[in-house]
Design a protein around this motif. Structure first.
Motif, PDB file in Angstrom:
ATOM      1  N   TRP A 386      39.123 -86.135 -30.218  1.00  0.00           N
ATOM      2  CA  TRP A 386      39.271 -84.682 -30.130  1.00  0.00           C
ATOM      3  C   TRP A 386      38.868 -84.164 -28.754  1.00  0.00           C
ATOM      4  O   TRP A 386      39.483 -83.230 -28.222  1.00  0.00           O
ATOM      5  CB  TRP A 386      38.428 -83.993 -31.200  1.00  0.00           C
ATOM      6  N   LEU A 390      41.082 -81.964 -25.778  1.00  0.00           N
ATOM      7  CA  LEU A 390      40.456 -80.657 -25.582  1.00  0.00           C
ATOM      8  C   LEU A 390      40.170 -80.420 -24.108  1.00  0.00           C
ATOM      9  O   LEU A 390      40.527 -79.381 -23.537  1.00  0.00           O
ATOM     10  CB  LEU A 390      39.168 -80.591 -26.406  1.00  0.00           C
ATOM     11  N   VAL A 479      35.735 -72.124 -29.692  1.00  0.00           N
ATOM     12  CA  VAL A 479      36.351 -73.380 -30.128  1.00  0.00           C
ATOM     13  C   VAL A 479      35.355 -74.076 -31.046  1.00  0.00           C
ATOM     14  O   VAL A 479      34.306 -74.558 -30.589  1.00  0.00           O
ATOM     15  CB  VAL A 479      36.711 -74.270 -28.932  1.00  0.00           C
ATOM     16  N   LEU A 481      34.227 -76.986 -33.482  1.00  0.00           N
ATOM     17  CA  LEU A 481      34.436 -78.362 -33.927  1.00  0.00           C
ATOM     18  C   LEU A 481      33.837 -78.487 -35.322  1.00  0.00           C
ATOM     19  O   LEU A 481      32.617 -78.610 -35.487  1.00  0.00           O
ATOM     20  CB  LEU A 481      33.798 -79.349 -32.954  1.00  0.00           C
ATOM     21  N   ARG A 529      43.673 -72.730 -37.328  1.00  0.00           N
ATOM     22  CA  ARG A 529      43.012 -73.990 -37.687  1.00  0.00           C
ATOM     23  C   ARG A 529      43.898 -75.142 -37.229  1.00  0.00           C
ATOM     24  O   ARG A 529      45.101 -75.146 -37.476  1.00  0.00           O
ATOM     25  CB  ARG A 529      42.765 -74.058 -39.185  1.00  0.00           C
ATOM     26  N   VAL A 530      43.291 -76.125 -36.565  1.00  0.00           N
ATOM     27  CA  VAL A 530      43.997 -77.284 -36.029  1.00  0.00           C
ATOM     28  C   VAL A 530      43.561 -78.513 -36.813  1.00  0.00           C
ATOM     29  O   VAL A 530      42.353 -78.777 -36.939  1.00  0.00           O
ATOM     30  CB  VAL A 530      43.697 -77.462 -34.522  1.00  0.00           C
ATOM     31  N   PRO A 533      44.417 -83.981 -33.480  1.00  0.00           N
ATOM     32  CA  PRO A 533      44.168 -83.849 -32.039  1.00  0.00           C
ATOM     33  C   PRO A 533      45.406 -83.518 -31.225  1.00  0.00           C
ATOM     34  O   PRO A 533      45.294 -82.860 -30.184  1.00  0.00           O
ATOM     35  CB  PRO A 533      43.593 -85.218 -31.662  1.00  0.00           C
ATOM     36  N   VAL A 536      45.870 -79.852 -30.301  1.00  0.00           N
ATOM     37  CA  VAL A 536      44.796 -79.149 -29.614  1.00  0.00           C
ATOM     38  C   VAL A 536      45.288 -78.403 -28.382  1.00  0.00           C
ATOM     39  O   VAL A 536      44.975 -77.222 -28.170  1.00  0.00           O
ATOM     40  CB  VAL A 536      43.664 -80.134 -29.226  1.00  0.00           C
ATOM     41  N   LEU A 554      38.814 -76.616 -34.986  1.00  0.00           N
ATOM     42  CA  LEU A 554      39.268 -78.000 -34.937  1.00  0.00           C
ATOM     43  C   LEU A 554      38.641 -78.759 -36.103  1.00  0.00           C
ATOM     44  O   LEU A 554      37.420 -78.930 -36.162  1.00  0.00           O
ATOM     45  CB  LEU A 554      38.874 -78.654 -33.614  1.00  0.00           C
ATOM     46  N   THR A 556      37.516 -81.671 -37.373  1.00  0.00           N
ATOM     47  CA  THR A 556      37.156 -83.018 -36.922  1.00  0.00           C
ATOM     48  C   THR A 556      36.537 -83.858 -38.030  1.00  0.00           C
ATOM     49  O   THR A 556      36.001 -84.933 -37.760  1.00  0.00           O
ATOM     50  CB  THR A 556      36.165 -82.932 -35.749  1.00  0.00           C
TER      51      THR A 556
END
Length: 561
Positions: A386, A390, A479, A481, A529-530, A533, A536, A554, A556
């Motif tokens: 990730w 990023l 951002v 995580l 929302r991601v 990866p 990103v 993100l 993760t």
């Protein structure tokens, strides 16, 4: 119908509120403006009516409204770090004060000159257990501030305020507290015409010539030198001088270790830079001289660590705060003084390098030292997978705030650091700090966008900051995580090795459930929302184009198979 006494009192108050007199609150703002304060971060209550009224119609100082005091404290901390001038928080009685204490710890660690103005209920109520009162409101914060005071009278308030500002900015700088009982702010007494007074000139301490000569002789004779660049290098504007010192000495340069790292202070793309300090770093293990410049040396995390200093090297410690020198570890040489002055004086003492002096062999590159990634935790994920996309999505010109406990080391090792004000973080352990800090950075340097890298726990601690970010259209991209866990707690359980490990029951770690992007959307922020990866880069680009705050979550938390 008012009585004669009520009429006379009302007329006197009216005069003091601008109908012929000068309210003490207006003089308070005049003093703040004279000290370079342009905004006050405030979550007010009814006690603050007189002070709020003083802001009306002024264009030289702004009231920045926040919906939780922790946002105000973190924002002021960040602004003070960047500007070097005092930043001001105004909080409401004992309940507001309680909400700033955790982030006040971050300001103390970073030597940030933050002034906390604390509106208090009338003094007569404090001894009678009145609403939102404590008999001694300052007792709970004395370990966190340099100085605290409740003015004895309205007449002493201007002098106490200027003294507070002077103490906050005098080195070693740090936060101070001034309690303001309601009756003092609503006084009808004449103000003291001596205030604001001319500001005092800067006072910078420096070591003696003999001390500098001893260290210069040591470094001249050393073959393998490591310079460790700490937060005070940046705070005192000495980053360019540190580059010159490294080049003069052919030294390897490391950033301060993660336990004390508060901000970037040395360009990571400079050929001398080789990561972060660790006693196991090859350059440190091979050095015959290690110079800690503006570093805390060290902030202990637990009691299980081994040796922190190399046994064979001569150790020099430079710091403006004499109480930091040899606090935990004895050093061979100490240079106490303002970092910029010390580094400049040391360069002068070294003089130009002789044409016959051979260049030292640089130490082998080794990256950022031992990995601190959360392997073995219940929320383990491929963090590098990730972080790489990023960081690749960044322009390198942004400002960065890092408040992500387990992802922090990987981010700090990968983020570009070209300016001494580019990265701010905290080693205080106070979750949520990064939310308000990002707003403070955005307001202090509006010409650059801020990317705030946060853990999901951090966002939940600091949610109230989203309202302020949106109200003031702060140029911040949050951002997050999201590993859906208090991963640091999982790491601690793993180290402990008890029933949690044997049963696979990671009690106290699960944060799954909230859709953080949707929550941010409820505050009006463009958010998404991601899930993988490879999404990103596009998400960061969209967030950075927003005219105002935005949020990217993100996910993760997917475990490796």
């Amino acid at each position: 119908m008012r009585t004669t006494a009520e009429t006379e009192r009302g007329d006197t108050i009216g005069a003091a509120r601008g109908l012929g007199g000068t309210p003490i609150t207006r003089q308070v703002l005049d003093i703040l403006v004279a000290w370079g304060v342009t905004r006050v971060y405030c979550c007010p209550g009814s006690t603050e009516a007189a002070m709020l009224d003083a802001f009306v119609g002024r264009d030289d100082i702004e009231l920045v409204l926040v919906s939780h005091e922790s946002t105000a404290m973190a924002a002021a901390d960040a602004e003070a770090r960047l500007s070097g001038r005092p930043a001001v928080v105004y909080v409401h009685t004992n309940v507001g004060l309680g909400n700033v204490l955790s982030h006040l710890s971050a300001a103390r660690i970073a030597y940030a000159p933050v002034l906390i103005l604390n509106g208090l209920k009338p003094s007569v109520l404090a001894g009678r257990d009145g609403f939102t009162t404590l008999p001694h409101p300052d007792l709970g914060l004395r370990d966190l501030v340099k100085w605290d005071r409740v003015p004895a009278s309205a007449g002493s308030l201007p002098a106490d305020l200027e003294r507070a500002l002077s103490i906050a900015t005098a080195e070693p700088a740090g936060p101070v507290w001034l309690g303001l009982p309601q009756e003092l702010l609503e006084t009808t007494d004449p103000v003291d015409p001596r205030y604001p007074r001319p500001l005092p000139g800067p006072r910078r301490s420096r070591p003696s010539r003999a001390e500098l000569r001893d260290v210069a002789d040591l470094l001249t004779g050393a073959a393998r030198i490591v310079l460790v660049s700490g937060g005070e290098v940046a705070r005192h504007g000495a980053s360019e001088l540190m580059v010159a010192l490294a080049e003069r000495l052919d030294a390897t340069v490391l950033h301060e270790d993660r336990r004390g790292f508060e901000r970037s202070s040395y360009p990571t793309r400079h050929p001398s830079f080789q990561g972060s300090y660790d006693v196991r770093h090859p350059a440190v293990a091979d050095a015959d001289a290690v110079v800690f410049v503006g570093c805390q040396v060290f902030r202990e995390f637990d009691t299980s660590g081994g040796p922190a200093l190399p046994a064979a090297a001569t150790v020099v410690h430079v710091h403006v705060d004499p109480s930091r020198i040899s606090r935990l570890h004895q050093v061979d040489h100490a240079l106490v003084g303002h970092t910029e002055e010390v580094v400049r004086d040391l360069l002068d003492a070294l003089g130009p390098r002789s044409a016959t002096t051979p260049a030292r062999t640089p130490a082998p590159a080794s990256g950022a030292g031992p990995s601190l990634s959360p392997h073995g935790s219940p929320a383990h994920h491929d963090l590098a997978g990730w972080v790489r996309p990023l960081v690749a999505a960044l322009t390198g010109d942004e400002n960065y705030v890092v408040d992500a406990t387990t992802a922090g080391p990987a981010l700090l090792a990968a983020l570009p650091q070209t300016r001494p004000d580019q990265i701010l973080t905290t080693s205080s352990g106070s979750l949520g700090w990064g939310m308000g800090a990002a707003i403070g950075v955005a307001l202090a340097q509006p010409e650059r966008r801020v990317l705030a890298f946060l853990g999901d726990g951090v966002l939940q601690f600091g949610l109230a900051a989203l309202w302020t970010a949106q109200r003031y259209r702060a140029q911040v991209s949050f951002v997050v995580l999201n590993n859906e866990a208090f991963a640091a707690v999982g790491l601690a359980l793993g180290r402990f090795g008890g029933e949690a490990v044997r049963r696979g029951d990671w009690l106290g770690t699960d944060l799954s459930g909230p859709h953080l992007a949707r929550i941010a959307g409820g505050f009006g922020l463009p958010s998404e929302r991601v899930l993988t990866p490879d999404e990103v880069a596009a998400a960061i680009d969209r967030a950075s184009r927003s005219r105002g705050p935005s949020l990217v979550e993100l996910m993760t938390s997917a475990r490796e198979e």
